[in-house]
Design a protein around this motif. Structure first.
Motif, PDB file in Angstrom:
ATOM      1  N   THR A   1      -5.771  -7.819  -1.185  1.00  0.00           N
ATOM      2  CA  THR A   1      -5.284  -7.364  -2.501  1.00  0.00           C
ATOM      3  C   THR A   1      -4.415  -6.122  -2.342  1.00  0.00           C
ATOM      4  O   THR A   1      -3.288  -6.052  -2.845  1.00  0.00           O
ATOM      5  N   LEU A   2      -4.944  -5.149  -1.625  1.00  0.00           N
ATOM      6  CA  LEU A   2      -4.220  -3.890  -1.467  1.00  0.00           C
ATOM      7  C   LEU A   2      -3.015  -4.063  -0.541  1.00  0.00           C
ATOM      8  O   LEU A   2      -1.950  -3.466  -0.778  1.00  0.00           O
ATOM      9  N   GLY A   3      -3.174  -4.895   0.470  1.00  0.00           N
ATOM     10  CA  GLY A   3      -2.070  -5.135   1.406  1.00  0.00           C
ATOM     11  C   GLY A   3      -0.867  -5.738   0.704  1.00  0.00           C
ATOM     12  O   GLY A   3       0.269  -5.300   0.909  1.00  0.00           O
ATOM     13  N   ARG A   4      -1.117  -6.742  -0.146  1.00  0.00           N
ATOM     14  CA  ARG A   4      -0.007  -7.374  -0.882  1.00  0.00           C
ATOM     15  C   ARG A   4       0.655  -6.355  -1.816  1.00  0.00           C
ATOM     16  O   ARG A   4       1.873  -6.296  -1.913  1.00  0.00           O
ATOM     17  N   ALA A   5      -0.161  -5.563  -2.495  1.00  0.00           N
ATOM     18  CA  ALA A   5       0.386  -4.583  -3.438  1.00  0.00           C
ATOM     19  C   ALA A   5       1.183  -3.504  -2.698  1.00  0.00           C
ATOM     20  O   ALA A   5       2.254  -3.082  -3.151  1.00  0.00           O
TER      21      ALA A   5
ATOM     22  N   GLY B   1       8.197  -2.535   0.320  1.00  0.00           N
ATOM     23  CA  GLY B   1       9.166  -3.419   0.960  1.00  0.00           C
ATOM     24  C   GLY B   1       8.775  -3.767   2.388  1.00  0.00           C
ATOM     25  O   GLY B   1       9.499  -4.499   3.068  1.00  0.00           O
ATOM     26  N   MET B   2       7.644  -3.246   2.853  1.00  0.00           N
ATOM     27  CA  MET B   2       7.180  -3.620   4.196  1.00  0.00           C
ATOM     28  C   MET B   2       6.599  -5.034   4.123  1.00  0.00           C
ATOM     29  O   MET B   2       6.042  -5.428   3.100  1.00  0.00           O
ATOM     30  N   GLN B   3       6.722  -5.772   5.203  1.00  0.00           N
ATOM     31  CA  GLN B   3       6.233  -7.157   5.184  1.00  0.00           C
ATOM     32  C   GLN B   3       4.709  -7.177   5.252  1.00  0.00           C
ATOM     33  O   GLN B   3       4.100  -6.356   5.957  1.00  0.00           O
TER      34      GLN B   3
ATOM     35  N   VAL C   1       0.711  -9.430  16.460  1.00  0.00           N
ATOM     36  CA  VAL C   1       1.215  -8.670  15.303  1.00  0.00           C
ATOM     37  C   VAL C   1       1.324  -7.174  15.605  1.00  0.00           C
ATOM     38  O   VAL C   1       2.068  -6.465  14.939  1.00  0.00           O
ATOM     39  N   CYS C   2       0.601  -6.726  16.643  1.00  0.00           N
ATOM     40  CA  CYS C   2       0.720  -5.317  17.042  1.00  0.00           C
ATOM     41  C   CYS C   2       2.151  -4.974  17.457  1.00  0.00           C
ATOM     42  O   CYS C   2       2.569  -3.821  17.395  1.00  0.00           O
ATOM     43  N   ASP C   3       2.885  -5.980  17.904  1.00  0.00           N
ATOM     44  CA  ASP C   3       4.257  -5.732  18.373  1.00  0.00           C
ATOM     45  C   ASP C   3       5.275  -5.769  17.233  1.00  0.00           C
ATOM     46  O   ASP C   3       6.444  -5.487  17.455  1.00  0.00           O
ATOM     47  N   PHE C   4       4.841  -6.163  16.039  1.00  0.00           N
ATOM     48  CA  PHE C   4       5.776  -6.232  14.914  1.00  0.00           C
ATOM     49  C   PHE C   4       6.036  -4.830  14.356  1.00  0.00           C
ATOM     50  O   PHE C   4       5.209  -3.939  14.477  1.00  0.00           O
ATOM     51  N   GLU C   5       7.197  -4.687  13.726  1.00  0.00           N
ATOM     52  CA  GLU C   5       7.535  -3.389  13.123  1.00  0.00           C
ATOM     53  C   GLU C   5       7.543  -3.519  11.611  1.00  0.00           C
ATOM     54  O   GLU C   5       7.844  -4.593  11.071  1.00  0.00           O
ATOM     55  N   ASP C   6       7.241  -2.423  10.945  1.00  0.00           N
ATOM     56  CA  ASP C   6       7.356  -2.379   9.489  1.00  0.00           C
ATOM     57  C   ASP C   6       6.480  -3.407   8.781  1.00  0.00           C
ATOM     58  O   ASP C   6       6.914  -4.045   7.825  1.00  0.00           O
ATOM     59  N   VAL C   7       5.263  -3.602   9.268  1.00  0.00           N
ATOM     60  CA  VAL C   7       4.370  -4.585   8.652  1.00  0.00           C
ATOM     61  C   VAL C   7       3.061  -3.933   8.212  1.00  0.00           C
ATOM     62  O   VAL C   7       2.610  -2.941   8.790  1.00  0.00           O
ATOM     63  N   ILE C   8       2.492  -4.532   7.174  1.00  0.00           N
ATOM     64  CA  ILE C   8       1.149  -4.167   6.724  1.00  0.00           C
ATOM     65  C   ILE C   8       0.264  -5.363   7.049  1.00  0.00           C
ATOM     66  O   ILE C   8       0.542  -6.475   6.595  1.00  0.00           O
ATOM     67  N   VAL C   9      -0.766  -5.140   7.865  1.00  0.00           N
ATOM     68  CA  VAL C   9      -1.605  -6.242   8.324  1.00  0.00           C
ATOM     69  C   VAL C   9      -2.992  -6.125   7.706  1.00  0.00           C
ATOM     70  O   VAL C   9      -3.679  -5.117   7.908  1.00  0.00           O
ATOM     71  N   ALA C  10      -3.394  -7.140   6.937  1.00  0.00           N
ATOM     72  CA  ALA C  10      -4.779  -7.198   6.458  1.00  0.00           C
ATOM     73  C   ALA C  10      -5.577  -7.950   7.507  1.00  0.00           C
ATOM     74  O   ALA C  10      -5.358  -9.140   7.734  1.00  0.00           O
ATOM     75  N   CYS C  11      -6.474  -7.239   8.190  1.00  0.00           N
ATOM     76  CA  CYS C  11      -7.270  -7.872   9.236  1.00  0.00           C
ATOM     77  C   CYS C  11      -8.432  -8.635   8.620  1.00  0.00           C
ATOM     78  O   CYS C  11      -8.767  -8.445   7.447  1.00  0.00           O
ATOM     79  N   GLY C  12      -9.085  -9.484   9.414  1.00  0.00           N
ATOM     80  CA  GLY C  12     -10.343 -10.072   8.975  1.00  0.00           C
ATOM     81  C   GLY C  12     -11.428  -9.003   9.046  1.00  0.00           C
ATOM     82  O   GLY C  12     -11.285  -8.020   9.777  1.00  0.00           O
ATOM     83  N   GLY C  13     -12.508  -9.236   8.328  1.00  0.00           N
ATOM     84  CA  GLY C  13     -13.586  -8.236   8.308  1.00  0.00           C
ATOM     85  C   GLY C  13     -14.156  -7.954   9.685  1.00  0.00           C
ATOM     86  O   GLY C  13     -14.602  -6.837   9.970  1.00  0.00           O
TER      87      GLY C  13
ATOM     88  N   ILE D   1      -0.205   9.466   1.125  1.00  0.00           N
ATOM     89  CA  ILE D   1      -0.803  10.060   2.321  1.00  0.00           C
ATOM     90  C   ILE D   1      -0.159   9.521   3.602  1.00  0.00           C
ATOM     91  O   ILE D   1      -0.024  10.234   4.589  1.00  0.00           O
ATOM     92  N   LEU D   2       0.276   8.252   3.563  1.00  0.00           N
ATOM     93  CA  LEU D   2       0.925   7.689   4.755  1.00  0.00           C
ATOM     94  C   LEU D   2       2.435   7.926   4.748  1.00  0.00           C
ATOM     95  O   LEU D   2       3.125   7.538   5.675  1.00  0.00           O
ATOM     96  N   ARG D   3       2.897   8.544   3.669  1.00  0.00           N
ATOM     97  CA  ARG D   3       4.338   8.817   3.503  1.00  0.00           C
ATOM     98  C   ARG D   3       5.162   7.535   3.656  1.00  0.00           C
ATOM     99  O   ARG D   3       6.116   7.470   4.446  1.00  0.00           O
ATOM    100  N   LEU D   4       4.732   6.524   2.931  1.00  0.00           N
ATOM    101  CA  LEU D   4       5.425   5.227   3.015  1.00  0.00           C
ATOM    102  C   LEU D   4       6.670   5.236   2.133  1.00  0.00           C
ATOM    103  O   LEU D   4       6.717   5.949   1.132  1.00  0.00           O
ATOM    104  N   PRO D   5       7.650   4.413   2.487  1.00  0.00           N
ATOM    105  CA  PRO D   5       8.853   4.330   1.662  1.00  0.00           C
ATOM    106  C   PRO D   5       8.525   3.636   0.347  1.00  0.00           C
ATOM    107  O   PRO D   5       7.577   2.867   0.268  1.00  0.00           O
ATOM    108  N   ALA D   6       9.316   3.923  -0.697  1.00  0.00           N
ATOM    109  CA  ALA D   6       9.134   3.212  -1.981  1.00  0.00           C
ATOM    110  C   ALA D   6      10.352   2.337  -2.209  1.00  0.00           C
ATOM    111  O   ALA D   6      11.466   2.716  -1.871  1.00  0.00           O
ATOM    112  N   THR D   7      10.118   1.137  -2.784  1.00  0.00           N
ATOM    113  CA  THR D   7      11.257   0.242  -3.018  1.00  0.00           C
ATOM    114  C   THR D   7      12.115   0.720  -4.174  1.00  0.00           C
ATOM    115  O   THR D   7      13.304   0.480  -4.213  1.00  0.00           O
ATOM    116  N   GLN D   8      11.477   1.344  -5.207  1.00  0.00           N
ATOM    117  CA  GLN D   8      12.310   1.812  -6.332  1.00  0.00           C
ATOM    118  C   GLN D   8      12.395   3.335  -6.310  1.00  0.00           C
ATOM    119  O   GLN D   8      11.508   4.004  -5.907  1.00  0.00           O
TER     120      GLN D   8
END
Ligand code: S3P
Length: 207
Positions: free
Chosen positions: A44-48, A54-56, A95-107, A200-207
């Motif tokens: 839920t949070l990863g998609r949002a 704009g990160m994948q 996926v560790c080698d990907f850039e600019d991604v948000i990864v929701a791991c399994g529990g 806190i993570l200083r992430l970019p904003a799309t708007q």
């Protein structure tokens, strides 16, 4: 070995964040890994967060399902949990080698092999920490696609959450950031959480 000071940040919106100073070495292109128990809100949070920045977004379970043309439930049923954990580890390394991604791991992802250390070396780990009652409430509704709990009664599920959390918390607590994730039940609450983590993570904003 460098001493990593830690401190607590409290926000006015009932969220609390625990942040290690590893965060300040974070380069924005490295993956963000959301970890935490089943039902803690990683997807839920990863998609949002993905929509806001704009990160994948990558859901590791879905990534596995696409690559192996089989559902997590079927992999558990046909090959067993050990085989799933091997696959999960291999896909995590990809996926560790990907850039600019948000990864929701399994529990369970951070709790097997040295997966949590791999994630901490490759990017920034954020643990979503939800209370037991909130996990129980969410998992009662979301049991079916989760093979570890699919066949449990409500009572068994409650006991499983307590016991598994005891075992898993030492791994989860190696995350660089801990975010209280009880409040993800409405669009407003999700937006508040996204704003808080983005800041806190200083992430970019799309708007
Ligand atoms: C698991 C959690 C699931 C999935 C698999 C095993 C676990 O992911 O990876 O069923 O061990 O906790 P979610 O946390 O997304 O449900």
């Amino acid at each position: 070995m460098a001493f990593l000071a830690t401190f607590w940040l409290f926000t006015p919106k009932k969220h609390s964040l625990h942040v290690s100073d590893k965060i300040f070495t974070f380069a924005s292109m490295r993956p963000i890994f959301l970890i935490g128990f089943m039902g803690s809100g990683k997807s839920t949070l990863g998609r949002a967060l993905s929509r806001a920045t704009g990160m994948q977004f990558i859901d590791l379970d879905l990534y596995i399902e696409c690559r192996f043309h089989a559902s997590v439930r079927d992999i558990f049923a046909s090959q067993g949990e050990d085989a799933f954990r091997d696959i999960e580890r291999r896909m995590l390394k990809e996926v560790c080698d990907f850039e600019d991604v948000i990864v929701a791991c399994g529990g369970g992802t951070p709790c097997f092999f040295d997966n949590i250390d791999i994630m901490n070396r490759s990017g920034i780990t954020v643990m979503l920490d939800a209370s037991r009652p909130r996990l129980l409430q969410r998992l009662k509704l979301g049991r079916r696609k989760r093979p570890l709990i699919a066949a449990m009664t409500d009572e068994q599920l409650e006991q499983y959450i307590s016991e598994a959390l005891e075992i898993r918390m030492p791994y989860y607590s190696k995350a660089s950031v801990t975010f209280m994730a009880d409040r993800l039940d409405s669009a407003d609450q999700i937006n508040e959480s996204v704003a808080c983590i983005s800041e806190i993570l200083r992430l970019p904003a799309t708007q």
